[in-house]
Design an enzyme around this catalytic site. Structure first.
Site, PDB file in Angstrom:
ATOM      1  N   GLY A  15       0.556  -1.072   0.231  1.00 21.74           N
ATOM      2  CA  GLY A  15       0.017   0.411  -0.175  1.00 21.74           C
ATOM      3  C   GLY A  15       0.873   1.435  -0.044  1.00 21.74           C
ATOM      4  O   GLY A  15       2.556   1.366  -0.577  1.00 21.74           O
ATOM      5  N   VAL A  51       3.060  -2.065  15.344  1.00 27.19           N
ATOM      6  CA  VAL A  51       3.015  -1.157  16.016  1.00 27.19           C
ATOM      7  C   VAL A  51       2.460  -1.099  17.172  1.00 27.19           C
ATOM      8  O   VAL A  51       1.918  -0.155  17.532  1.00 27.19           O
ATOM      9  CB  VAL A  51       2.781  -0.015  15.384  1.00 27.19           C
ATOM     10  CG1 VAL A  51       3.484   0.035  14.332  1.00 27.19           C
ATOM     11  CG2 VAL A  51       0.979  -0.219  14.534  1.00 27.19           C
ATOM     12  N   TYR A 142     -12.378   4.964  13.247  1.00 25.46           N
ATOM     13  CA  TYR A 142     -11.082   5.317  12.124  1.00 25.46           C
ATOM     14  C   TYR A 142     -10.602   7.126  12.242  1.00 25.46           C
ATOM     15  O   TYR A 142     -10.095   7.568  12.515  1.00 25.46           O
ATOM     16  CB  TYR A 142     -11.587   4.876  11.350  1.00 25.46           C
ATOM     17  CG  TYR A 142     -10.623   4.914  10.071  1.00 25.46           C
ATOM     18  CD1 TYR A 142      -8.969   4.408   9.481  1.00 25.46           C
ATOM     19  CD2 TYR A 142     -10.213   5.905   9.340  1.00 25.46           C
ATOM     20  CE1 TYR A 142      -8.136   4.926   8.640  1.00 25.46           C
ATOM     21  CE2 TYR A 142      -9.651   6.181   7.711  1.00 25.46           C
ATOM     22  CZ  TYR A 142      -8.551   5.374   7.986  1.00 25.46           C
ATOM     23  OH  TYR A 142      -7.635   5.903   6.968  1.00 25.46           O
TER      24      TYR A 142
END
Ligand SMILES: NC(=O)c1ccc[n+]([C@@H]2O[C@H](COP(=O)([O-])OP(=O)(O)OC[C@H]3O[C@@H](n4cnc5c(N)ncnc54)[C@H](OP(=O)(O)O)[C@@H]3O)[C@@H](O)[C@H]2O)c1
Length: 236
Positions: A15, A51, A142
């Site tokens: 991506g 992460v 989000y």
């Protein structure tokens, strides 16, 4: 080209992150990517990290530092979506997205800042999204995570700006990657109709803005939110 830098991109195996790594490589920088799976582009050092796990990030940075020296440019790119309407959104849907997109960026930046403070130089780039400030039905988790990155970059700018460190947000609109390919066709058509540019963007169009903001010409830009969205989020 400008000064050669040591660059680390999180989520550089596919991506937008992969395109960012490719663009930095093409400009002659030393590039490392973190990946949970797969590999970054040829020429980049791939290190394993998740992460959501500070210890794995710490180990990844240590490996990159051993190979290249301190990380001078960090791009917090790793991100996920768990889209659904508010009443269907579970607390896990919310906290998983925050843990990856927001706390993940915090963990990444905190670890990177150690070397940057010592060097009195750094470029921090947080990959947000147009929906952070524009809002989006079905993306309460989000968009909250992405809006928070703006506050983070601005606080970093106030805290670290005197040490030669800049912190900026790049806010892509609709970019052609796995993340957006997962959206229903009808939703994709709706988005396209509302984008002034009348098209989606390729990952490299985001990547070229990221390399520019990390470069020598952008040293006096900090705390900015740079849209790469074909005009979708204008004024937000
Ligand atoms: N595509 C768009 O239209 C768009 C628009 C605005 C903003 N963005 C943002 O741009 C960034 C990249 O998006 P994309 O479209 O390139 O997404 P993508 O194709 O789904 O790739 C996401 C990347 O993030 C990594 N990642 C996810 N969770 C992770 C974790 N816990 N630890 C480490 N890495 C993790 C993935 O690694 P794995 O391969 O191991 O899963 C992958 O490399 C994201 O922050 C996204 O929110 C995208």
């Amino acid at each position: 080209m400008g000064t050669e830098r040591n660059v680390l991109v999180t989520g550089g195996n596919r991506g937008i992150g992969r395109a960012i790594a490719e663009e930095f490589l093409a400009a002659g920088h030393r590039v490392a990517v973190t990946a949970r799976s797969g590999e970054g582009p040829a020429g980049a050092l791939t290190v394993r990290a998740d992460v959501t796990d500070a210890a794995s990030l710490d180990a990844a940075f240590t490996a990159v530092e051993a190979e290249y020296g301190p990380v001078e440019v960090v791009v917090a790119n790793a991100g996920i979506t768990r889209d659904t309407l508010l009443l269907r959104m579970s607390e896990d849907d919310f906290t998983e997205v925050i843990d990856t997109n927001l706390t993940g960026a915090f963990r990444t930046v905190k670890r990177a800042s150690k070397g940057m403070l010592k060097a009195r130089f750094g470029r921090i780039i947080l990959i947000s999204s147009v929906v952070g400030l524009y809002g989006s039905a079905g993306q309460v988790n989000y968009s909250a995570s992405k809006a928070a990155l703006v506050g983070m970059a601005r606080s970093l700018t106030r805290e670290l700006g005197g040490r030669g460190i800049t912190a900026n947000v790049v806010a892509p609109g609709f970019i052609e990657t796995d993340m957006t390919a997962a959206l229903p066709d009808e939703q994709q058509a709706q988005y396209k109709a509302s984008i002034p540019a009348g098209r989606f963007a390729s990952p490299s169009e985001v990547a070229r803005v990221v390399t520019w903001i990390a470069g020598d010409d952008a040293g006096y830009i900090s705390g900015a939110v740079i849209p790469v969205d074909g005009g979708l989020g204008m004024g937000h």
